[in-house]
Design a protein around this motif. Structure first.
Motif, PDB file in Angstrom:
ATOM      1  N   ARG A  76      -6.379 -16.438  20.121  1.00 18.25           N
ATOM      2  CA  ARG A  76      -6.879 -15.056  20.104  1.00 18.25           C
ATOM      3  C   ARG A  76      -5.735 -14.052  20.145  1.00 18.25           C
ATOM      4  NH1 ARG A  76     -10.637 -17.507  18.671  1.00 18.25           N
ATOM      5  NH2 ARG A  76     -12.690 -17.716  19.661  1.00 18.25           N
ATOM      6  N   ARG A  77      -6.047 -12.831  19.756  1.00 16.92           N
ATOM      7  CA  ARG A  77      -5.076 -11.742  19.842  1.00 16.92           C
ATOM      8  C   ARG A  77      -4.734 -11.494  21.306  1.00 16.92           C
ATOM      9  NH1 ARG A  77      -7.838  -6.907  17.523  1.00 16.92           N
ATOM     10  NH2 ARG A  77      -5.829  -5.895  17.972  1.00 16.92           N
ATOM     11  N   HIS A  78      -3.485 -11.237  21.580  1.00 21.86           N
ATOM     12  CA  HIS A  78      -3.004 -11.205  22.952  1.00 21.86           C
ATOM     13  C   HIS A  78      -3.342  -9.912  23.691  1.00 21.86           C
ATOM     14  CE1 HIS A  78       0.105 -14.401  21.579  1.00 21.86           C
ATOM     15  NE2 HIS A  78      -0.985 -14.963  22.050  1.00 21.86           N
ATOM     16  N   LYS A  79      -3.227  -8.794  23.041  1.00 19.78           N
ATOM     17  CA  LYS A  79      -3.442  -7.531  23.742  1.00 19.78           C
ATOM     18  C   LYS A  79      -4.858  -7.405  24.305  1.00 19.78           C
ATOM     19  CE  LYS A  79      -2.664  -2.551  23.356  1.00 19.78           C
ATOM     20  NZ  LYS A  79      -2.112  -1.458  22.523  1.00 19.78           N
ATOM     21  N   THR A 127      -0.757 -15.206  28.678  1.00 16.26           N
ATOM     22  CA  THR A 127      -0.725 -14.378  27.475  1.00 16.26           C
ATOM     23  C   THR A 127       0.607 -13.673  27.314  1.00 16.26           C
ATOM     24  OG1 THR A 127      -3.109 -14.005  27.707  1.00 16.26           O
ATOM     25  CG2 THR A 127      -1.924 -12.568  26.205  1.00 16.26           C
ATOM     26  N   ALA A 131       3.366 -14.056  24.324  1.00 17.49           N
ATOM     27  CA  ALA A 131       3.541 -12.864  23.493  1.00 17.49           C
ATOM     28  C   ALA A 131       4.955 -12.296  23.524  1.00 17.49           C
ATOM     29  CB  ALA A 131       2.546 -11.779  23.946  1.00 17.49           C
ATOM     30  N   GLU A 134       6.315 -11.145  20.318  1.00 15.72           N
ATOM     31  CA  GLU A 134       5.587 -10.015  19.738  1.00 15.72           C
ATOM     32  C   GLU A 134       6.037  -8.688  20.346  1.00 15.72           C
ATOM     33  OE1 GLU A 134       1.285 -10.583  19.590  1.00 15.72           O
ATOM     34  OE2 GLU A 134       1.620 -12.709  20.006  1.00 15.72           O
ATOM     35  N   PHE A 195       2.015  -4.833  20.239  1.00 17.81           N
ATOM     36  CA  PHE A 195       2.236  -6.248  19.991  1.00 17.81           C
ATOM     37  C   PHE A 195       2.421  -6.445  18.484  1.00 17.81           C
ATOM     38  CE2 PHE A 195       0.534  -6.058  24.130  1.00 17.81           C
ATOM     39  CZ  PHE A 195       0.783  -7.253  24.782  1.00 17.81           C
ATOM     40  N   PRO A 197       2.879  -8.179  14.964  1.00 19.74           N
ATOM     41  CA  PRO A 197       2.362  -9.451  14.427  1.00 19.74           C
ATOM     42  C   PRO A 197       3.507 -10.374  14.035  1.00 19.74           C
ATOM     43  CG  PRO A 197       2.157  -7.705  12.799  1.00 19.74           C
ATOM     44  CD  PRO A 197       2.604  -7.041  14.075  1.00 19.74           C
TER      45      PRO A 197
END
Length: 422
Positions: A76-79, A127, A131, A134, A195, A197
Protein backbone atom coordinates in the motif's frame (compact mmCIF):
# COMPACT_ATOMS: atom_id res chain seq x y z
CA UNK A 1 18.89 -2.63 -5.30
CA UNK A 2 17.52 -0.36 -8.03
CA UNK A 3 18.40 3.31 -7.74
CA UNK A 4 15.78 5.48 -6.11
CA UNK A 5 14.02 8.27 -7.96
CA UNK A 6 16.13 11.43 -8.16
CA UNK A 7 15.47 13.52 -5.05
CA UNK A 8 17.54 16.68 -4.79
CA UNK A 9 19.73 17.50 -1.80
CA UNK A 10 17.50 20.48 -1.02
CA UNK A 11 14.37 18.29 -1.06
CA UNK A 12 16.13 15.74 1.15
CA UNK A 13 17.11 18.46 3.63
CA UNK A 14 13.51 19.70 3.87
CA UNK A 15 12.29 16.14 4.48
CA UNK A 16 14.94 15.59 7.15
CA UNK A 17 13.82 18.74 8.97
CA UNK A 18 10.19 17.61 8.89
CA UNK A 19 11.05 14.06 9.97
CA UNK A 20 13.25 15.31 12.81
CA UNK A 21 10.55 17.76 13.94
CA UNK A 22 7.98 14.97 13.92
CA UNK A 23 10.29 12.71 15.94
CA UNK A 24 11.05 15.46 18.46
CA UNK A 25 7.40 16.24 19.12
CA UNK A 26 6.29 12.60 19.07
CA UNK A 27 9.08 11.50 21.40
CA UNK A 28 8.59 14.45 23.75
CA UNK A 29 4.87 13.77 24.09
CA UNK A 30 5.09 9.97 24.06
CA UNK A 31 7.98 9.63 26.50
CA UNK A 32 6.52 12.20 28.87
CA UNK A 33 3.19 10.39 28.81
CA UNK A 34 4.77 6.92 29.23
CA UNK A 35 6.96 8.07 32.12
CA UNK A 36 4.01 9.75 33.83
CA UNK A 37 1.85 6.66 33.35
CA UNK A 38 4.62 4.53 34.85
CA UNK A 39 4.80 6.84 37.87
CA UNK A 40 1.04 6.80 38.29
CA UNK A 41 0.87 3.00 38.16
CA UNK A 42 3.94 2.57 40.38
CA UNK A 43 2.49 4.77 43.12
CA UNK A 44 -1.04 3.35 42.87
CA UNK A 45 -0.20 -0.35 42.48
CA UNK A 46 3.35 -0.56 43.97
CA UNK A 47 4.18 -3.11 41.28
CA UNK A 48 7.68 -3.49 39.81
CA UNK A 49 6.10 -4.16 36.42
CA UNK A 50 4.57 -0.66 36.21
CA UNK A 51 7.38 0.65 34.00
CA UNK A 52 7.54 -2.62 32.06
CA UNK A 53 4.05 -2.81 30.58
CA UNK A 54 5.25 -1.52 27.23
CA UNK A 55 8.06 -4.08 27.21
CA UNK A 56 5.44 -6.83 27.42
CA UNK A 57 2.74 -5.42 25.16
CA UNK A 58 4.83 -4.01 22.29
CA UNK A 59 6.67 -7.25 21.44
CA UNK A 60 3.50 -9.35 21.71
CA UNK A 61 1.62 -6.99 19.40
CA UNK A 62 4.62 -6.92 17.10
CA UNK A 63 4.62 -10.71 16.92
CA UNK A 64 0.90 -10.86 16.14
CA UNK A 65 1.14 -8.16 13.47
CA UNK A 66 4.53 -8.97 11.97
CA UNK A 67 3.11 -10.74 8.91
CA UNK A 68 0.02 -8.63 8.11
CA UNK A 69 1.78 -5.30 8.72
CA UNK A 70 4.87 -6.29 6.71
CA UNK A 71 2.72 -7.34 3.76
CA UNK A 72 0.43 -4.31 4.11
CA UNK A 73 3.29 -1.81 4.08
CA UNK A 74 4.90 -3.36 1.00
CA UNK A 75 1.59 -3.35 -0.90
CA UNK A 76 0.00 0.00 0.00
CA UNK A 77 0.91 3.66 -0.33
CA UNK A 78 2.89 4.72 2.71
CA UNK A 79 1.58 8.18 3.51
CA UNK A 80 -2.09 7.16 4.02
CA UNK A 81 -1.01 4.34 6.33
CA UNK A 82 0.95 6.75 8.53
CA UNK A 83 -1.89 9.29 8.66
CA UNK A 84 -4.47 6.62 9.55
CA UNK A 85 -2.34 5.15 12.35
CA UNK A 86 -1.66 8.59 13.86
CA UNK A 87 -5.36 9.50 13.74
CA UNK A 88 -6.24 6.24 15.52
CA UNK A 89 -3.78 7.06 18.34
CA UNK A 90 -5.42 10.45 18.83
CA UNK A 91 -8.89 8.88 19.10
CA UNK A 92 -7.59 6.29 21.61
CA UNK A 93 -5.99 8.98 23.79
CA UNK A 94 -9.20 11.03 23.81
CA UNK A 95 -11.21 7.99 24.91
CA UNK A 96 -8.60 7.21 27.58
CA UNK A 97 -8.82 10.77 28.91
CA UNK A 98 -12.60 10.42 29.23
CA UNK A 99 -12.56 6.96 30.82
CA UNK A 100 -9.57 7.25 33.17
CA UNK A 101 -11.53 9.31 35.72
CA UNK A 102 -14.44 6.84 35.73
CA UNK A 103 -12.66 3.45 35.94
CA UNK A 104 -11.12 2.16 39.16
CA UNK A 105 -8.70 -0.30 37.54
CA UNK A 106 -5.83 1.86 36.19
CA UNK A 107 -3.72 -1.14 35.13
CA UNK A 108 -6.42 -2.62 32.89
CA UNK A 109 -7.15 0.70 31.19
CA UNK A 110 -3.44 1.34 30.68
CA UNK A 111 -3.03 -2.08 29.08
CA UNK A 112 -5.92 -1.46 26.67
CA UNK A 113 -4.50 1.92 25.65
CA UNK A 114 -1.01 0.52 25.15
CA UNK A 115 -2.39 -2.27 22.95
CA UNK A 116 -3.96 0.27 20.61
CA UNK A 117 -0.86 2.49 20.57
CA UNK A 118 1.39 -0.53 20.00
CA UNK A 119 -0.68 -1.58 16.96
CA UNK A 120 -0.51 1.91 15.49
CA UNK A 121 3.20 2.32 16.25
CA UNK A 122 3.92 -1.00 14.53
CA UNK A 123 2.29 0.32 11.35
CA UNK A 124 3.92 3.77 11.62
CA UNK A 125 7.45 2.57 12.36
CA UNK A 126 7.42 -0.17 9.72
CA UNK A 127 6.04 2.26 7.15
CA UNK A 128 8.65 4.94 7.86
CA UNK A 129 11.41 2.30 7.63
CA UNK A 130 10.11 1.16 4.24
CA UNK A 131 9.66 4.75 3.01
CA UNK A 132 13.18 6.06 3.66
CA UNK A 133 14.06 6.13 -0.05
CA UNK A 134 10.80 7.98 -0.81
CA UNK A 135 11.82 10.79 1.56
CA UNK A 136 15.55 11.35 0.90
CA UNK A 137 18.19 10.39 -1.66
CA UNK A 138 20.81 7.74 -0.94
CA UNK A 139 23.41 10.29 0.17
CA UNK A 140 21.13 11.45 2.98
CA UNK A 141 20.02 8.06 4.38
CA UNK A 142 22.73 8.01 7.03
CA UNK A 143 22.16 11.72 7.76
CA UNK A 144 18.43 11.09 8.27
CA UNK A 145 19.10 8.14 10.60
CA UNK A 146 21.70 9.93 12.74
CA UNK A 147 19.81 13.24 12.96
CA UNK A 148 16.56 11.50 13.88
CA UNK A 149 18.35 9.44 16.53
CA UNK A 150 20.18 12.50 17.88
CA UNK A 151 17.05 14.65 17.91
CA UNK A 152 15.06 11.91 19.61
CA UNK A 153 17.82 11.36 22.17
CA UNK A 154 17.96 15.10 22.87
CA UNK A 155 14.28 15.08 23.74
CA UNK A 156 14.63 11.86 25.75
CA UNK A 157 17.30 13.67 27.74
CA UNK A 158 14.68 16.16 28.91
CA UNK A 159 11.48 14.11 28.88
CA UNK A 160 11.93 12.25 32.21
CA UNK A 161 12.72 15.54 33.98
CA UNK A 162 9.81 17.22 32.21
CA UNK A 163 7.49 14.33 33.05
CA UNK A 164 8.37 14.44 36.75
CA UNK A 165 7.86 18.23 36.81
CA UNK A 166 4.56 18.13 34.92
CA UNK A 167 3.35 15.20 37.03
CA UNK A 168 3.66 17.36 40.12
CA UNK A 169 2.33 20.50 38.42
CA UNK A 170 -0.63 19.57 36.20
CA UNK A 171 -1.09 15.93 37.24
CA UNK A 172 -1.51 12.88 35.08
CA UNK A 173 -4.76 14.14 33.53
CA UNK A 174 -2.99 17.30 32.34
CA UNK A 175 -0.21 15.22 30.77
CA UNK A 176 -2.82 13.24 28.82
CA UNK A 177 -4.04 16.50 27.25
CA UNK A 178 -0.48 17.50 26.39
CA UNK A 179 0.05 14.16 24.65
CA UNK A 180 -3.15 14.56 22.60
CA UNK A 181 -1.99 18.01 21.41
CA UNK A 182 1.44 16.59 20.51
CA UNK A 183 -0.05 13.77 18.44
CA UNK A 184 -2.29 16.22 16.56
CA UNK A 185 0.78 18.30 15.67
CA UNK A 186 2.67 15.18 14.53
CA UNK A 187 -0.29 14.26 12.30
CA UNK A 188 -0.14 17.71 10.67
CA UNK A 189 3.59 17.39 10.03
CA UNK A 190 3.11 13.94 8.47
CA UNK A 191 0.42 15.45 6.26
CA UNK A 192 2.93 18.02 4.96
CA UNK A 193 5.63 15.44 4.10
CA UNK A 194 6.09 14.46 0.45
CA UNK A 195 6.62 10.80 -0.44
CA UNK A 196 8.34 10.66 -3.83
CA UNK A 197 7.35 7.68 -6.01
CA UNK A 198 9.97 4.99 -6.67
CA UNK A 199 10.51 2.92 -9.82
CA UNK A 200 9.69 -0.77 -9.82
CA UNK A 201 12.50 -3.06 -8.62
CA UNK A 202 13.66 -6.40 -9.93
CA UNK A 203 12.83 -8.32 -6.75
CA UNK A 204 11.25 -11.77 -6.93
CA UNK A 205 7.74 -11.81 -5.57
CA UNK A 206 4.75 -14.11 -5.55
CA UNK A 207 1.02 -13.77 -5.97
CA UNK A 208 0.40 -16.34 -3.22
CA UNK A 209 -1.29 -15.78 0.10
CA UNK A 210 -0.16 -13.74 3.09
CA UNK A 211 2.36 -16.34 4.20
CA UNK A 212 3.96 -16.72 0.76
CA UNK A 213 4.34 -12.95 0.50
CA UNK A 214 5.80 -12.65 3.99
CA UNK A 215 8.11 -15.66 3.57
CA UNK A 216 10.23 -13.68 1.09
CA UNK A 217 11.36 -11.35 3.90
CA UNK A 218 12.19 -14.31 6.16
CA UNK A 219 14.27 -15.96 3.45
CA UNK A 220 16.12 -12.70 2.85
CA UNK A 221 17.11 -12.45 6.53
CA UNK A 222 18.05 -16.15 6.66
CA UNK A 223 20.41 -15.78 3.70
CA UNK A 224 22.24 -12.72 5.11
CA UNK A 225 24.77 -13.58 7.81
CA UNK A 226 24.79 -10.16 9.46
CA UNK A 227 21.00 -9.84 9.71
CA UNK A 228 20.57 -13.46 10.82
CA UNK A 229 23.30 -13.21 13.45
CA UNK A 230 22.00 -9.96 14.91
CA UNK A 231 18.49 -11.43 15.25
CA UNK A 232 19.83 -14.50 17.09
CA UNK A 233 21.96 -12.26 19.30
CA UNK A 234 19.11 -9.83 19.91
CA UNK A 235 16.60 -12.40 21.15
CA UNK A 236 18.86 -13.54 23.99
CA UNK A 237 20.35 -10.12 24.69
CA UNK A 238 17.00 -8.31 24.88
CA UNK A 239 15.77 -10.80 27.47
CA UNK A 240 18.72 -9.86 29.68
CA UNK A 241 18.57 -6.12 28.92
CA UNK A 242 14.94 -5.96 30.02
CA UNK A 243 16.42 -5.90 33.53
CA UNK A 244 17.27 -2.22 32.97
CA UNK A 245 13.77 -1.15 31.83
CA UNK A 246 12.04 -2.99 34.66
CA UNK A 247 14.54 -2.94 37.49
CA UNK A 248 16.14 0.50 37.44
CA UNK A 249 12.96 2.51 38.22
CA UNK A 250 11.93 -0.01 40.89
CA UNK A 251 15.40 -0.06 42.48
CA UNK A 252 15.70 3.73 42.54
CA UNK A 253 12.18 4.61 43.73
CA UNK A 254 11.07 1.62 45.80
CA UNK A 255 14.32 0.03 47.01
CA UNK A 256 16.60 3.05 47.53
CA UNK A 257 13.82 5.66 47.98
CA UNK A 258 15.65 8.27 45.91
CA UNK A 259 12.45 9.82 44.54
CA UNK A 260 10.95 10.63 41.16
CA UNK A 261 13.28 13.57 40.41
CA UNK A 262 16.45 11.48 40.78
CA UNK A 263 14.90 8.71 38.69
CA UNK A 264 14.23 11.22 35.92
CA UNK A 265 17.86 12.42 36.04
CA UNK A 266 19.18 8.87 35.70
CA UNK A 267 16.82 8.04 32.83
CA UNK A 268 17.85 11.29 31.11
CA UNK A 269 21.43 10.07 31.30
CA UNK A 270 20.62 7.31 28.80
CA UNK A 271 19.31 9.85 26.31
CA UNK A 272 22.33 12.08 26.90
CA UNK A 273 24.67 9.23 25.99
CA UNK A 274 22.61 8.33 22.91
CA UNK A 275 22.63 11.98 21.81
CA UNK A 276 26.42 12.28 22.12
CA UNK A 277 26.89 8.91 20.41
CA UNK A 278 24.79 9.90 17.41
CA UNK A 279 26.53 13.26 17.10
CA UNK A 280 29.85 11.38 16.94
CA UNK A 281 28.43 8.88 14.43
CA UNK A 282 27.25 11.71 12.16
CA UNK A 283 30.88 12.66 11.41
CA UNK A 284 32.35 9.15 11.35
CA UNK A 285 32.43 6.90 8.27
CA UNK A 286 30.09 3.91 8.19
CA UNK A 287 31.29 0.73 9.89
CA UNK A 288 32.82 -1.74 7.43
CA UNK A 289 32.19 -4.85 9.57
CA UNK A 290 28.89 -4.09 11.25
CA UNK A 291 28.40 -7.47 12.95
CA UNK A 292 31.83 -7.56 14.61
CA UNK A 293 31.44 -3.97 15.79
CA UNK A 294 27.99 -4.69 17.27
CA UNK A 295 29.20 -7.84 19.04
CA UNK A 296 32.16 -6.06 20.66
CA UNK A 297 29.88 -3.26 21.82
CA UNK A 298 27.43 -5.80 23.25
CA UNK A 299 30.22 -7.33 25.32
CA UNK A 300 30.99 -3.81 26.57
CA UNK A 301 27.30 -3.44 27.49
CA UNK A 302 27.57 -6.59 29.61
CA UNK A 303 30.56 -5.09 31.42
CA UNK A 304 28.43 -1.99 32.08
CA UNK A 305 25.57 -4.01 33.59
CA UNK A 306 28.06 -5.85 35.80
CA UNK A 307 29.33 -2.46 37.02
CA UNK A 308 25.72 -1.46 37.77
CA UNK A 309 25.44 -4.48 40.04
CA UNK A 310 28.64 -3.44 41.80
CA UNK A 311 27.26 0.10 42.24
CA UNK A 312 24.12 -1.20 43.95
CA UNK A 313 26.19 -3.57 46.10
CA UNK A 314 28.48 -0.74 47.19
CA UNK A 315 28.03 1.53 50.20
CA UNK A 316 27.21 4.53 48.00
CA UNK A 317 24.10 6.41 49.15
CA UNK A 318 22.27 9.66 48.46
CA UNK A 319 23.83 12.06 45.96
CA UNK A 320 26.92 9.87 45.46
CA UNK A 321 24.73 7.00 44.32
CA UNK A 322 22.68 9.26 42.03
CA UNK A 323 25.80 10.72 40.40
CA UNK A 324 27.25 7.25 39.91
CA UNK A 325 24.04 6.04 38.25
CA UNK A 326 23.89 9.10 35.97
CA UNK A 327 27.48 8.57 34.81
CA UNK A 328 26.72 4.90 34.22
CA UNK A 329 23.56 5.72 32.23
CA UNK A 330 25.41 8.20 29.98
CA UNK A 331 28.10 5.61 29.22
CA UNK A 332 25.56 2.86 28.41
CA UNK A 333 23.55 5.28 26.23
CA UNK A 334 26.71 6.09 24.27
CA UNK A 335 27.36 2.39 23.63
CA UNK A 336 23.74 1.74 22.61
CA UNK A 337 23.91 4.56 20.05
CA UNK A 338 26.90 2.87 18.41
CA UNK A 339 24.90 -0.39 18.29
CA UNK A 340 21.48 0.77 17.07
CA UNK A 341 22.19 3.45 14.47
CA UNK A 342 24.75 1.51 12.35
CA UNK A 343 22.36 -1.46 12.21
CA UNK A 344 19.51 0.80 11.07
CA UNK A 345 21.64 2.36 8.33
CA UNK A 346 22.96 -1.07 7.27
CA UNK A 347 19.44 -2.43 6.79
CA UNK A 348 18.20 0.61 4.88
CA UNK A 349 21.18 0.61 2.53
CA UNK A 350 21.32 -3.13 1.79
CA UNK A 351 17.70 -4.37 1.79
CA UNK A 352 15.74 -3.78 -1.46
CA UNK A 353 13.11 -1.08 -0.95
CA UNK A 354 10.34 -3.44 -2.07
CA UNK A 355 11.22 -5.77 0.82
CA UNK A 356 11.85 -3.17 3.53
CA UNK A 357 8.33 -3.47 4.96
CA UNK A 358 8.51 -7.23 5.41
CA UNK A 359 12.17 -7.37 6.41
CA UNK A 360 11.85 -4.38 8.75
CA UNK A 361 8.70 -5.75 10.39
CA UNK A 362 10.26 -9.19 10.85
CA UNK A 363 13.58 -7.80 12.04
CA UNK A 364 12.10 -5.49 14.69
CA UNK A 365 9.67 -8.15 15.94
CA UNK A 366 12.26 -10.90 16.29
CA UNK A 367 14.68 -8.49 17.98
CA UNK A 368 12.13 -7.74 20.72
CA UNK A 369 10.58 -11.20 20.95
CA UNK A 370 12.18 -11.98 24.32
CA UNK A 371 11.15 -8.72 26.01
CA UNK A 372 7.80 -9.93 27.43
CA UNK A 373 9.41 -12.97 29.06
CA UNK A 374 12.29 -10.84 30.30
CA UNK A 375 9.98 -8.20 31.74
CA UNK A 376 7.90 -10.77 33.63
CA UNK A 377 10.97 -12.66 34.88
CA UNK A 378 12.84 -9.56 36.02
CA UNK A 379 9.69 -8.09 37.52
CA UNK A 380 9.61 -11.13 39.79
CA UNK A 381 13.35 -10.99 40.46
CA UNK A 382 13.35 -7.35 41.54
CA UNK A 383 10.22 -7.88 43.61
CA UNK A 384 12.00 -10.60 45.63
CA UNK A 385 15.76 -9.91 45.43
CA UNK A 386 18.00 -6.83 45.86
CA UNK A 387 19.06 -5.03 42.68
CA UNK A 388 22.82 -5.53 43.18
CA UNK A 389 23.01 -9.34 42.83
CA UNK A 390 20.43 -9.36 40.02
CA UNK A 391 22.42 -6.90 37.92
CA UNK A 392 25.75 -8.54 38.71
CA UNK A 393 24.55 -11.94 37.50
CA UNK A 394 22.79 -10.41 34.48
CA UNK A 395 25.93 -8.56 33.42
CA UNK A 396 28.02 -11.72 33.59
CA UNK A 397 25.42 -13.57 31.51
CA UNK A 398 25.50 -10.82 28.86
CA UNK A 399 29.31 -11.01 28.71
CA UNK A 400 29.27 -14.80 28.34
CA UNK A 401 26.46 -14.84 25.75
CA UNK A 402 27.78 -12.06 23.51
CA UNK A 403 31.38 -13.18 23.99
CA UNK A 404 30.47 -16.63 22.71
CA UNK A 405 28.76 -15.10 19.65
CA UNK A 406 31.83 -12.90 19.04
CA UNK A 407 34.21 -15.89 19.12
CA UNK A 408 31.99 -17.80 16.68
CA UNK A 409 31.88 -14.85 14.29
CA UNK A 410 35.64 -14.32 14.43
CA UNK A 411 36.18 -18.01 13.62
CA UNK A 412 33.76 -17.72 10.69
CA UNK A 413 35.65 -14.67 9.39
CA UNK A 414 38.96 -16.55 9.69
CA UNK A 415 37.62 -19.55 7.76
CA UNK A 416 36.31 -17.26 5.00
CA UNK A 417 39.70 -15.55 4.69
CA UNK A 418 41.47 -18.92 4.44
CA UNK A 419 39.04 -20.09 1.75
CA UNK A 420 39.60 -16.85 -0.12
CA UNK A 421 43.36 -17.29 -0.04
CA UNK A 422 43.11 -20.81 -1.39
Amino acid sequence: MAESVQISNRQSTIQIIRAASSDIISTLGGDTFSFAMGLMLLHRTHSAISFGLGSIIYPLIGLLLVMPVGNLVDRRRHKPLILLSKATVIVALVLYAVLTANINDPMLLAVLLLVVIACCDKVTNTTFTAAVHELVNDKHVKTLATIEQAATAGIQLLSPILAAALYGWIGFSGIIRVEIAAEVLVLLIALSMHFYPLPAEDVPDTDGGEWQQFKIGLVYIKNRLTLRSVVVLGVGLNFLLSSIDVGLPYAIVQERHLGNANLSLVMSGFAGGILVGNLILSVLPSFKKVLLAVLRLCVLTGVGITLLGIIFLSTLTGNYLVVGLIVWAVAIGLVLAFINTPMSVYMQMTVPTKLLGRVGSTFSTLMTLALPAGTIAYGAFFQNFPAGPVYLITGLLVICYTGYQLVRTLRHEKVNRQIGQE
